[in-house]
Design an enzyme around this catalytic site. Structure first.
Site: not given
Length: 345
Positions: A143, A166, A168, A193, A219, A242, A264, A292, A314, A316
């Site tokens: 991320t 990923k 943000k 995301d 996402e 999500d 998740k 997660c 994902d 991490d």
């Protein structure tokens, strides 16, 4: 804080009686290597709750991460765990647990502890309980936290050799930020995301440029509960639910609006529901991403079972920590190796 990061304990340990399960739970705080920033805010530590179930010979553990977006706190999760103490210590199984607690971090922690305990009692690995002969390594995203274009490009450049990043998003400068990351990591697969930060008009405006920048996945662009407009929209970038997806109850709506769903363990309330959710999602033609919360290797270990065959993983959390649990997962680059029995399962 204790050596393992523990900050408090919900109840003292009881005297161990042979073959009679006892439940304990505690909150822990694990410092992050750097601030983790998304559109809703930032954090500098992973706040988790660990549940342990022991029968005097074997011990099962599970970790849940309370998430403020869903009204959860460590104190509240510990209270939920305490409410089902008698049932757990009377030997309640994973199936019965689904009706005793709502989906969330508390049920996840207990559910994963029950999986761990069951595997240790049976003398097998947890994945063998569902008929898998082995657990393959999992390649995770890494991320890139939300920030200015220069700061995000620096993060991306430092991780440009990772296979997938990923990113943000959720600011007025989203296109500039994504372009900066793409320039800094030209070979990495990128997913975005938004954490519910975009409006529908923003999505329609930005999506063609995201496609041009070779974004593989976006996402949760719109707020959960406000994403019905996606049913009549054909996005040039695949969309993944999500926050709009917790359990099987939301699958029908997600199947009309998204291409993939991010499952998740904390949202689903444990590995038991998550496995059923993944099966139902695939039956509806949805792709599966396994995600997660920010947590330690103890939370990632059961999610690795769920991640087998997933389109995107994902997991991490441990890579974001200043230090991880010992023993933790063995991680080489972005590849998570199956957990040792001493960690989980």
């Amino acid at each position: 804080m204790t050596a393992d990061g523990s900050t408090c304990c919900s109840t003292p340990r009881r005297a161990i009686r042979a073959s009679v399960p006892t439940l304990s739970a505690r909150a822990e705080s694990w410092p992050l290597a750097q601030a983790f920033v998304i559109s809703r805010g930032s954090k500098t530590a992973a706040e988790v709750v660990v549940a342990e179930i022991s029968d005097g010979r074997y011990r099962g553990r599970g970790e849940g991460a309370p998430y403020g977006r869903y009204g959860e706190t460590a104190r509240g999760v510990l209270h939920q765990i305490e409410r089902v103490r008698d049932a757990v210590e009377a030997g309640v199984g994973r199936g019965d647990l689904q009706g005793l607690l709502p989906a969330g971090a508390a049920r996840n922690a207990i559910d994963c502890a029950l999986w761990d305990l069951e595997a240790k009692r049976a003398g097998v690995r947890a994945w063998e309980l569902i008929g898998r002969s082995r657990l393959d390594p999992v390649k995770t995203c890494f991320t890139i936290s939300l920030g200015g274009a220069e700061a995000m490009a620096e993060q991306a450049r430092a991780n440009a050799r990772r296979p997938m990043l990923k990113v943000k998003i959720g600011s007025r400068d989203d296109l500039e930020l994504v372009a900066a990351v793409r320039a800094a990591a030209p070979r990495a697969r990128l997913i975005l995301d938004a954490n519910e930060a975009l409006g529908f008009d923003d999505l329609v405006r930005l999506a063609p440029d995201f496609a041009r920048l070779d974004i593989k996945l976006l996402e949760q662009p719109l707020p959960a509960g406000e994403d019905a407009a996606l049913e009549s929209y054909r996005s040039p970038v695949p969309l993944c639910a999500d926050e709009s997806l917790h359990t099987r109850a939301e699958l029908d709506a997600c199947a009309r609006r998204y291409d993939l769903v991010n499952i998740k363990l904390d949202k689903a309330g444990g590995l038991t529901e998550a496995l059923a959710l993944a099966e139902d999602a695939r039956r509806r033609g949805l792709g599966v991403m396994v995600g997660c919360m920010v947590a330690t290797s103890l939370a990632m270990a059961p999610a690795m079972i769920l991640a087998q065959g997933a389109e995107v993983a994902d997991l991490d959390g441990p890579l974001l920590m200043k230090r991880d649990r010992e023993p933790g997962l063995r991680i080489t680059g972005s590849v998570l190796e199956p957990p040792a029995p001493e960690l989980w399962g």
